[in-house]
Design a protein around this motif. Structure first.
Motif, PDB file in Angstrom:
ATOM      1  N   LYS A  96       0.827  -1.204   0.000  1.00 50.34           N
ATOM      2  CA  LYS A  96       0.000   0.000   0.000  1.00 50.34           C
ATOM      3  C   LYS A  96       0.865   1.258   0.000  1.00 50.34           C
ATOM      4  N   ARG A  97       0.451   2.191  -0.828  1.00 50.69           N
ATOM      5  CA  ARG A  97       1.124   3.486  -0.862  1.00 50.69           C
ATOM      6  C   ARG A  97       0.942   4.173   0.496  1.00 50.69           C
ATOM      7  N   GLN A  98       2.026   4.677   1.066  1.00 56.33           N
ATOM      8  CA  GLN A  98       1.963   5.318   2.385  1.00 56.33           C
ATOM      9  C   GLN A  98       1.920   6.829   2.241  1.00 56.33           C
ATOM     10  N   ASN A  99       0.939   7.435   2.891  1.00 58.06           N
ATOM     11  CA  ASN A  99       0.844   8.893   2.884  1.00 58.06           C
ATOM     12  C   ASN A  99       1.802   9.487   3.909  1.00 58.06           C
ATOM     13  N   ARG A 100       2.470  10.565   3.529  1.00 58.29           N
ATOM     14  CA  ARG A 100       3.403  11.251   4.412  1.00 58.29           C
ATOM     15  C   ARG A 100       2.995  12.722   4.590  1.00 58.29           C
ATOM     16  N   LYS A 101       3.576  13.357   5.584  1.00 60.75           N
ATOM     17  CA  LYS A 101       3.215  14.740   5.911  1.00 60.75           C
ATOM     18  C   LYS A 101       3.735  15.702   4.840  1.00 60.75           C
ATOM     19  N   VAL A 102       2.909  16.684   4.496  1.00 62.00           N
ATOM     20  CA  VAL A 102       3.273  17.680   3.488  1.00 62.00           C
ATOM     21  C   VAL A 102       3.826  18.926   4.179  1.00 62.00           C
ATOM     22  N   SER A 110      -0.042  16.494  -2.045  1.00 62.35           N
ATOM     23  CA  SER A 110       0.003  15.273  -1.248  1.00 62.35           C
ATOM     24  C   SER A 110       1.379  14.637  -1.431  1.00 62.35           C
ATOM     25  N   VAL A 111       1.847  13.956  -0.390  1.00 62.61           N
ATOM     26  CA  VAL A 111       3.138  13.264  -0.447  1.00 62.61           C
ATOM     27  C   VAL A 111       2.905  11.807  -0.068  1.00 62.61           C
ATOM     28  N   SER A 112       3.451  10.902  -0.846  1.00 65.09           N
ATOM     29  CA  SER A 112       3.308   9.485  -0.544  1.00 65.09           C
ATOM     30  C   SER A 112       4.585   8.738  -0.903  1.00 65.09           C
ATOM     31  N   THR A 447       9.557   8.322  -3.323  1.00 63.78           N
ATOM     32  CA  THR A 447       8.758   9.454  -2.845  1.00 63.78           C
ATOM     33  C   THR A 447       8.026  10.110  -4.018  1.00 63.78           C
ATOM     34  N   HIS A 450       2.429  14.948  -5.259  1.00 63.28           N
ATOM     35  CA  HIS A 450       1.335  15.100  -6.219  1.00 63.28           C
ATOM     36  C   HIS A 450       0.656  16.448  -5.989  1.00 63.28           C
TER      37      HIS A 450
END
Length: 485
Positions: A96-102, A110-112, A447, A450
């Motif tokens: 699964k693509r992991q969402n990270r803090k922007v 969005s950062v993933s 990384t 988007h």
């Protein structure tokens, strides 16, 4: 593919390049296998192992001249099947693509992190566990969506040929392929520009492998070994320590990279531990010569190496205790009784070299600080074993020593845990595999930022006197100065 065209490899081994080209081409055709495709690959591997279990047991026993079925089942086959099932049940979650803090400077966006397969993984297999140490990295590589080339050990030829046939029956050559042959094949194999290379073996050879990989900037996972200590605290029951260590040291006749290499024992308990260890080993192996439960040494070369260590130690004043309860002779066999070595000194080979066999030096210490200092003065080991019921003292020892892995009041068992990484540190190796860490080891964490239709950058772009830029700078200074208080 130009990287492959310029590789310096002996012309006699050009077939290796052809196989790598085939796998790289196939990977480009499917660079991101689905979870279901990966699970199916693991099912193929599981089917190959289960279908050939009897053949595996027989082949490994013949390669060693004797190895009990129980050791092959418990140390190779069952851990592999466990690893396959564990990976199958977690692949979808790991992918699964992991969402990270922007950060504020990138909003709105969005950062993933996307985990992608590396490509083709090369695996160089040692002789001591020729099935597990070949297919365990393969489990992680397949879970991460890679293809693989495996070079089996020439010192376990029957197992190597069997694994080659097993893999060929289930996988196409551009998915997984097995290479056999002499040490020259291994040398040329490590020169190939894999996307990742796994080597398990001796530390000096690991250095050679790493140099070869460096020419291609190929990342490596090295599982080496070294001198793994077992420390017995003053308060720990000697009989209990001896029994637990005897079980771990007896497996595969000590031919394990994480086998206890030496004992650090309270000085006044050395003799008591020696007697307790002899008793435990004699109970486990009342005879040796014809005892199918006691594993033989893999080759005459390894047997002679071990005998030379004992001869060297005895010549330099060590006390040698051969545990031979039936008082047998072994001249025409490759069996070597478990042997304790007392009164060792640092110029002896048993202290300076990794033993990798049924030889166990016992070193005395006067206080636990001395034992910790002795471990820390040497190269960092692949494993450390500490025997003490006191949890606080155990945590103190773990915090103050470095090793690839550790067990408290046990030996070897950390290697079989799928939900935790296995790997060395420094001279004992680098990188990890098993479970999630194996998936990560054979994946590229990419990384991805988007941005949508709204382009906020134009409001802060030069000239640098725009109100939005000044507001952004003000907000950032407010944030950082507030955190500085």
């Amino acid at each position: 593919m130009s990287k492959l065209e310029n590789i310096h490899i002996d012309q006699d081994y050009s077939y290796l390049i052809d196989r790598l080209l085939s796998q790289k081409s196939a990977f480009l055709g499917n660079p991101m296998p689905t979870a279901q495709q990966r699970i199916e690959s693991l099912n193929k591997l599981k089917r190959a192992i289960i279908t050939n279990t009897d053949n595996i047991v027989e082949a490994i026993a013949k390669d060693f001249s004797n190895r009990p079925e129980a050791e092959t089942l418990l140390a190779e086959i069952f851990p592999l099947l466990e690893a396959i099932e564990y990976s199958k049940s977690h692949i979808k979650k790991w992918m699964k693509r992991q969402n990270r803090k922007v950060p504020l400077t990138l909003m709105p966006a969005s950062v993933s992190v996307l985990y992608q397969p590396l490509g083709v993984v090369g695996i160089v297999v040692p002789w001591n566990f020729p099935l597990f140490l070949g297919l365990s990295p393969l489990v992680s590589a397949l879970a991460a969506g890679n293809r693989a080339m495996i070079k089996m050990s020439e010192f376990a030829p029957r197992t190597a040929e069997l694994v080659r046939r097993m893999i060929r029956a289930e996988f196409s050559a551009d998915e997984v392929t097995v290479v056999t042959g002499a040490v020259e094949v291994s040398t040329e194999f490590t020169k190939l520009p894999f996307d990742h290379l796994v080597f398990t073996g001796a530390t000096p050879i690991g250095k050679v492998v790493m140099r070869a990989a460096a020419d291609n900037l190929t990342p490596v996972t090295l599982e080496l070994g070294g001198k793994s200590p077992a420390i017995i605290h003053e308060s720990f029951p000697i009989d209990e320590a001896a029994e637990r260590i005897a079980f771990g040291k007896g497996l595969n006749a000590g031919q394990i990279c994480v086998s206890p290499d030496y004992i650090l024992c309270p000085r006044h308990k050395v003799n008591a531990f020696a007697q307790a260890f002899i008793k435990a080993m004699s109970r486990n192996y009342p005879s040796i010569r014809s005892n199918e439960d006691y594993t033989a040494i893999i080759s005459e070369r390894q047997l002679n190496r071990l005998k030379s260590y004992l001869h060297d130690a005895e010549e330099k004043g060590a006390k040698i205790i051969s545990i031979n309860p039936a008082e047998e002779t072994f001249e025409d066999t490759r069996k070597l009784p478990m042997t304790l070595v007392l009164n060792t000194t640092e110029e002896m080979l048993v202290e300076s070299e990794e033993i990798f066999g049924p030889i166990l030096p016992i070193k005395p210490y006067d206080n636990i600080e001395e034992a910790i200092e002795y471990v820390n003065q040497g190269p960092r080991p692949l494993a450390l074993y500490y025997f003490d019921w006191n949890k606080q003292r155990a945590q103190n020892v773990l915090a103050r020593t470095h090793s690839g892995g550790a067990c408290i009041n046990d030996t070897l068992s950390h290697v079989t845990v799928d939900d935790a990484p296995f790997g060395g540190i420094g001279p004992s190796g680098m990188g990890h595999y098993h479970g999630k860490e194996g998936f990560l080891n054979f994946s590229k964490a990419k990384t991805v930022v988007h941005k949508g239709r709204f382009n906020a950058a134009k409001y802060v772009a030069p000239p640098w006197n725009k109100p939005v830029y000044k507001l952004l700078v003000g907000l950032l200074w407010f944030k950082f100065k507030r955190l500085h208080r």
